[in-house]
Structure formats: structure tokens, C-alpha cells
Design a protein around this motif. Structure first.
Motif, PDB file in Angstrom:
ATOM      1  N   LEU A   1     -13.345  -6.840  20.307  1.00 63.06           N
ATOM      2  CA  LEU A   1     -13.275  -7.315  18.934  1.00 63.06           C
ATOM      3  C   LEU A   1     -12.235  -6.529  18.150  1.00 63.06           C
ATOM      4  N   SER A   2     -11.579  -7.197  17.230  1.00 68.67           N
ATOM      5  CA  SER A   2     -10.611  -6.527  16.365  1.00 68.67           C
ATOM      6  C   SER A   2     -11.344  -5.634  15.370  1.00 68.67           C
ATOM      7  N   THR A   3     -10.604  -4.705  14.787  1.00 65.11           N
ATOM      8  CA  THR A   3     -11.186  -3.836  13.767  1.00 65.11           C
ATOM      9  C   THR A   3     -11.750  -4.666  12.627  1.00 65.11           C
ATOM     10  N   GLN A   4     -11.019  -5.681  12.184  1.00 66.82           N
ATOM     11  CA  GLN A   4     -11.479  -6.504  11.073  1.00 66.82           C
ATOM     12  C   GLN A   4     -12.753  -7.261  11.410  1.00 66.82           C
ATOM     13  N   THR A   5     -12.876  -7.703  12.657  1.00 67.45           N
ATOM     14  CA  THR A   5     -14.103  -8.404  13.057  1.00 67.45           C
ATOM     15  C   THR A   5     -15.290  -7.443  13.054  1.00 67.45           C
ATOM     16  N   LYS A   6     -15.077  -6.220  13.508  1.00 68.30           N
ATOM     17  CA  LYS A   6     -16.150  -5.218  13.468  1.00 68.30           C
ATOM     18  C   LYS A   6     -16.577  -4.935  12.034  1.00 68.30           C
ATOM     19  N   LEU A   7     -15.610  -4.825  11.139  1.00 67.48           N
ATOM     20  CA  LEU A   7     -15.926  -4.576   9.735  1.00 67.48           C
ATOM     21  C   LEU A   7     -16.658  -5.765   9.120  1.00 67.48           C
ATOM     22  N   GLU A   8     -16.282  -6.982   9.531  1.00 68.81           N
ATOM     23  CA  GLU A   8     -16.997  -8.159   9.035  1.00 68.81           C
ATOM     24  C   GLU A   8     -18.432  -8.166   9.539  1.00 68.81           C
ATOM     25  N   LEU A   9     -18.636  -7.751  10.786  1.00 66.69           N
ATOM     26  CA  LEU A   9     -19.994  -7.649  11.319  1.00 66.69           C
ATOM     27  C   LEU A   9     -20.836  -6.708  10.461  1.00 66.69           C
ATOM     28  N   ILE A  10     -20.279  -5.565  10.117  1.00 68.06           N
ATOM     29  CA  ILE A  10     -21.004  -4.599   9.276  1.00 68.06           C
ATOM     30  C   ILE A  10     -21.253  -5.179   7.894  1.00 68.06           C
TER      31      ILE A  10
ATOM     32  N   ARG B   1     -29.304  -1.087   6.002  1.00 70.15           N
ATOM     33  CA  ARG B   1     -28.801   0.063   5.262  1.00 70.15           C
ATOM     34  C   ARG B   1     -28.549   1.286   6.137  1.00 70.15           C
ATOM     35  N   ALA B   2     -28.504   1.087   7.444  1.00 75.24           N
ATOM     36  CA  ALA B   2     -28.136   2.182   8.352  1.00 75.24           C
ATOM     37  C   ALA B   2     -27.479   1.571   9.586  1.00 75.24           C
ATOM     38  N   PHE B   3     -26.371   2.143   9.985  1.00 72.44           N
ATOM     39  CA  PHE B   3     -25.575   1.618  11.095  1.00 72.44           C
ATOM     40  C   PHE B   3     -25.097   2.744  12.004  1.00 72.44           C
ATOM     41  N   GLU B   4     -25.075   2.473  13.315  1.00 77.78           N
ATOM     42  CA  GLU B   4     -24.172   3.226  14.201  1.00 77.78           C
ATOM     43  C   GLU B   4     -22.903   2.396  14.253  1.00 77.78           C
ATOM     44  N   VAL B   5     -21.847   2.897  13.618  1.00 78.40           N
ATOM     45  CA  VAL B   5     -20.671   2.056  13.409  1.00 78.40           C
ATOM     46  C   VAL B   5     -19.659   2.117  14.546  1.00 78.40           C
ATOM     47  N   THR B   6     -19.651   3.225  15.295  1.00 81.75           N
ATOM     48  CA  THR B   6     -18.661   3.369  16.360  1.00 81.75           C
ATOM     49  C   THR B   6     -18.988   4.606  17.173  1.00 81.75           C
ATOM     50  N   SER B   7     -18.213   4.858  18.226  1.00 80.98           N
ATOM     51  CA  SER B   7     -18.354   6.094  18.989  1.00 80.98           C
ATOM     52  C   SER B   7     -16.976   6.699  19.226  1.00 80.98           C
TER      53      SER B   7
ATOM     54  N   LEU C   1     -14.571   1.627   6.170  1.00 83.26           N
ATOM     55  CA  LEU C   1     -15.902   1.231   5.716  1.00 83.26           C
ATOM     56  C   LEU C   1     -15.995   1.228   4.196  1.00 83.26           C
ATOM     57  N   LYS C   2     -16.766   0.294   3.668  1.00 85.11           N
ATOM     58  CA  LYS C   2     -17.031   0.262   2.233  1.00 85.11           C
ATOM     59  C   LYS C   2     -18.140   1.267   1.928  1.00 85.11           C
ATOM     60  N   LYS C   3     -17.807   2.312   1.208  1.00 89.13           N
ATOM     61  CA  LYS C   3     -18.770   3.365   0.936  1.00 89.13           C
ATOM     62  C   LYS C   3     -19.874   2.865   0.011  1.00 89.13           C
ATOM     63  N   ARG C   4     -21.115   3.133   0.392  1.00 90.99           N
ATOM     64  CA  ARG C   4     -22.272   2.761  -0.404  1.00 90.99           C
ATOM     65  C   ARG C   4     -23.224   3.950  -0.433  1.00 90.99           C
ATOM     66  N   SER C   5     -23.730   4.277  -1.590  1.00 90.45           N
ATOM     67  CA  SER C   5     -24.607   5.442  -1.721  1.00 90.45           C
ATOM     68  C   SER C   5     -25.943   5.239  -1.009  1.00 90.45           C
ATOM     69  N   ASP C   6     -26.320   3.975  -0.765  1.00 93.72           N
ATOM     70  CA  ASP C   6     -27.620   3.701  -0.156  1.00 93.72           C
ATOM     71  C   ASP C   6     -27.520   3.373   1.332  1.00 93.72           C
TER      72      ASP C   6
ATOM     73  N   ARG D   1     -15.629  13.547  11.605  1.00 92.08           N
ATOM     74  CA  ARG D   1     -15.605  14.211  10.296  1.00 92.08           C
ATOM     75  C   ARG D   1     -14.332  13.884   9.534  1.00 92.08           C
ATOM     76  N   LEU D   2     -13.196  13.930  10.221  1.00 85.93           N
ATOM     77  CA  LEU D   2     -11.925  13.639   9.573  1.00 85.93           C
ATOM     78  C   LEU D   2     -11.809  12.170   9.179  1.00 85.93           C
ATOM     79  N   SER D   3     -12.613  11.318   9.811  1.00 87.83           N
ATOM     80  CA  SER D   3     -12.627   9.895   9.456  1.00 87.83           C
ATOM     81  C   SER D   3     -13.516   9.616   8.258  1.00 87.83           C
ATOM     82  N   GLY D   4     -14.195  10.644   7.772  1.00 91.50           N
ATOM     83  CA  GLY D   4     -15.000  10.493   6.574  1.00 91.50           C
ATOM     84  C   GLY D   4     -16.475  10.232   6.799  1.00 91.50           C
ATOM     85  N   LEU D   5     -16.938  10.256   8.046  1.00 96.02           N
ATOM     86  CA  LEU D   5     -18.357  10.007   8.287  1.00 96.02           C
ATOM     87  C   LEU D   5     -19.188  11.237   7.936  1.00 96.02           C
TER      88      LEU D   5
END
Length: 304
Positions: free
Chosen positions: A23-32, A41-47, A67-72, A89-93
Motif C-alpha cells: 500500500l502507498s503511504t497515502q493509502t495507509k494514512l487514509e486507512l488510519i 483512538r489507539a493505533f499501531e501505525v507502523t514498524s 499523522l494528524k496529531k490528536r490529543s485523544d 522518536r525522530l519521526s515524532g511518535l
């Protein structure tokens, strides 16, 4: 039994890592995004692993940074070593999950090193996580059975869990990686681990290889577990486990919990739509049952 369960959606990671279609990056983001709209409200987004071994995860950094940052909402990255942690960590997770497999043979197949070496890696990651304010969880893989060594004892799992508890992880998960457990196995091991790790949260990761996944989810909840992993459509599987099949389907899990009066905050119909969309993206028919059978009672105006 608990009246609330938090679902960790693993389709962006475990769900697609064993699929032939990349899947493309955009398709993965659409899935999320679709799963978020359904209430997840909780995901394992990648490895953050070697893309030569798991090419489906080659864009891990790009996914995490987009990823669209959400406080919840929790976004979790799977990491297997210090390099993977730094990439996450450098990717912001702000959440990572490590894995140690309960048996030596499978751990070497999955991670290329002995269990003690993996435990040493996790200890170093734990120190880095605490220093940088990142929450770390750990999954004990093949906690209910191994394709290479067979049965895994309660004592083996509790020994590993006790060693992990010393590192003060945010949560400890037990994974039925190859889908061999029965509800009695789930209750026995979660009860034993709970006694060893004090107040650390427990999480359950199930595969439906032998069609016991939903029954095992109920057994986990009855054992006090409030965090359950699942994958939209039931897609998934480990690339290093023979005959691996998918995680329990999120929509099937939500439907069952809704009928039991257990709150999830997730819209099952929206998940059905997403499961059908994901199947089209992957070019497969997802194994989940609800996306075939539909809701009950059926929606107003639906065909009889």
C-alpha cells in the motif's frame, strides 16, 4: 467484567505486513483516517524494521511524520532495537512497542538474536524511552504456543513478564501470534502474569488462525484485560510464522462487545465499510465475518 474496552487498531502495521500488495503511504494514512472517523483512538501505525525483511513497512518514517496529531489518540510504532527506537522518536511518535518472543527459535527467526539479547535491547530502549519521555510497551510474542517449539508454559511467560516489569513499561501484552490458544489458556496466563507485574496494564494481541480469537478476547476481558488488539477486516499475519493468518477482525470484535454491553466508542458499520474498502485496496477478500453478514438488526431500509 469490565464495561469498557480500548481497541488498539493494528491493521496499519500487523494487518498489512504479510500482504503481497504494498500500500502507498497515502493509502495507509487514509486507512488510519477512516478508522479514526469510526471511533478508534489507539493505533499501531507502523514498524521501524529492516525494509528488506518487511518491505511493507519501508515508509515507516513518512507515515509517522504525516499523522494528524490528536490529543485523544495514541500512535504506536513497533521497534526491535535502539536504531528503530531512534527512528520512531525522530519521526515524532510518543509511544513505542517492543517485542520479545517467548521461545528461542522463534525469537531468532523474528529478530535474528537470542531471547537474552532481545531482553538486553529492550532494557536499553527502556532507558532511552524514559529519558526522552516516550512511553514504551512490550509484547511477549508466541506466549501461547510456538510453531517451532510447540507449547509454551505459564512459567516461561511469567518469567519473561517479571523481567520486563523491572523495566517499568507502560503496558505488557501477551500475543497469541499463531492463534493456538483456547480461552482457558488465556485466563491461566493472564492471571499468572497479572500476579507478577503488579499494576502494569495488560494488553492482549490475538490471531484467529484456529477460529478461537473472539472467544479468547472474551476470556481476556474476563481476566481483567482492557486493551485488545484487532485488525480491520481480520487481515494480517507474521511474515516469520508458517501459515500465519490475520488478527481478530475489529468490526467483529466491536459487534460482539456491543451485544455484550461492553463499551468501545467505535461504530461497527463504519468499520464494515472500511473493511470492504481495505479489501479492495489489497485485492483480497478479508476474512472478517461482519463485513459479509452485515449488522443485526439490519439498518433501516436494508434488504430483508
Amino acid at each position: 467484567m469490565t464495561t469498557r474496552v480500548d481497541i488498539i487498531e493494528v491493521s496499519p502495521r500487523d494487518g498489512i505486513q504479510n500482504e503481497k500488495t504494498l500500500l502507498s503511504t497515502q493509502t495507509k494514512l487514509e486507512l488510519i483516517d477512516r478508522a479514526t472517523a469510526a471511533g478508534i483512538r489507539a493505533f499501531e501505525v507502523t514498524s521501524f524494521v529492516n525494509p528488506k525483511r518487511v518491505p511493507q513497512m519501508a515508509d515507516a518514517g513518512e507515515v509517522a511524520q504525516s499523522l494528524k496529531k490528536r490529543s485523544d489518540t495514541r500512535y504506536i510504532g513497533l521497534v526491535l532495537n535502539e536504531r528503530g527506537f531512534e527512528r520512531a522518536r525522530l519521526s515524532g511518535l510518543e509511544d513505542v512497542n517492543c517485542v520479545v518472543v517467548a521461545t528461542e527459535t522463534f525469537n531468532r527467526r523474528n529478530q535474528g538474536v537470542a531471547v537474552d539479547d532481545t531482553m538486553a535491547d529492550i532494557a536499553r530502549i527502556a532507558a532511552m524511552a524514559h529519558d526522552s519521555g516516550v512511553r514504551m510497551g512490550v509484547t511477549i510474542g508466541a506466549a501461547f504456543g510456538c510453531p517451532f517449539e510447540g507449547e509454551v508454559t505459564v512459567e516461561r511467560v511469567t518469567e519473561i513478564a517479571a523481567r520486563l516489569a523491572e523495566l517499568k513499561p507502560f503496558e505488557i501484552a501477551l500475543a497469541d501470534t499463531i492463534g493456538v490458544a483456547a480461552p482457558s489458556d488465556i485466563k491461566a496466563k493472564f492471571s499468572a502474569v497479572a500476579r507478577e507485574i503488579g499494576g502494569i496494564a495488560l494488553r492482549c494481541h490475538l490471531h484467529n488462525t484456529r477460529n478461537t480469537g473472539l472467544a479468547n478476547a472474551v476470556a481476556a476481558i474476563e481476566s481483567g484485560v482492557t486493551r485488545i488488539d484487532s485488525s480491520i477486516g481480520g487481515v494480517g499475519g507474521c511474515p516469520f510464522a508458517p501459515a500465519a493468518t490475520g488478527n481478530i477482525p475489529t468490526e467483529d470484535l466491536v459487534y460482539m462487545l456491543d451485544r455484550m454491553g461492553v463499551e468501545t466508542g467505535v461504530d461497527a458499520q463504519a468499520l464494515i465499510d472500511t473493511a470492504q474498502w481495505l479489501g479492495a485496496m489489497l485485492g483480497v477478500s478479508p476474512p472478517g465475518m461482519l463485513q459479509r453478514a452485515g449488522m443485526f438488526p439490519p439498518a433501516a431500509g436494508a434488504a430483508a
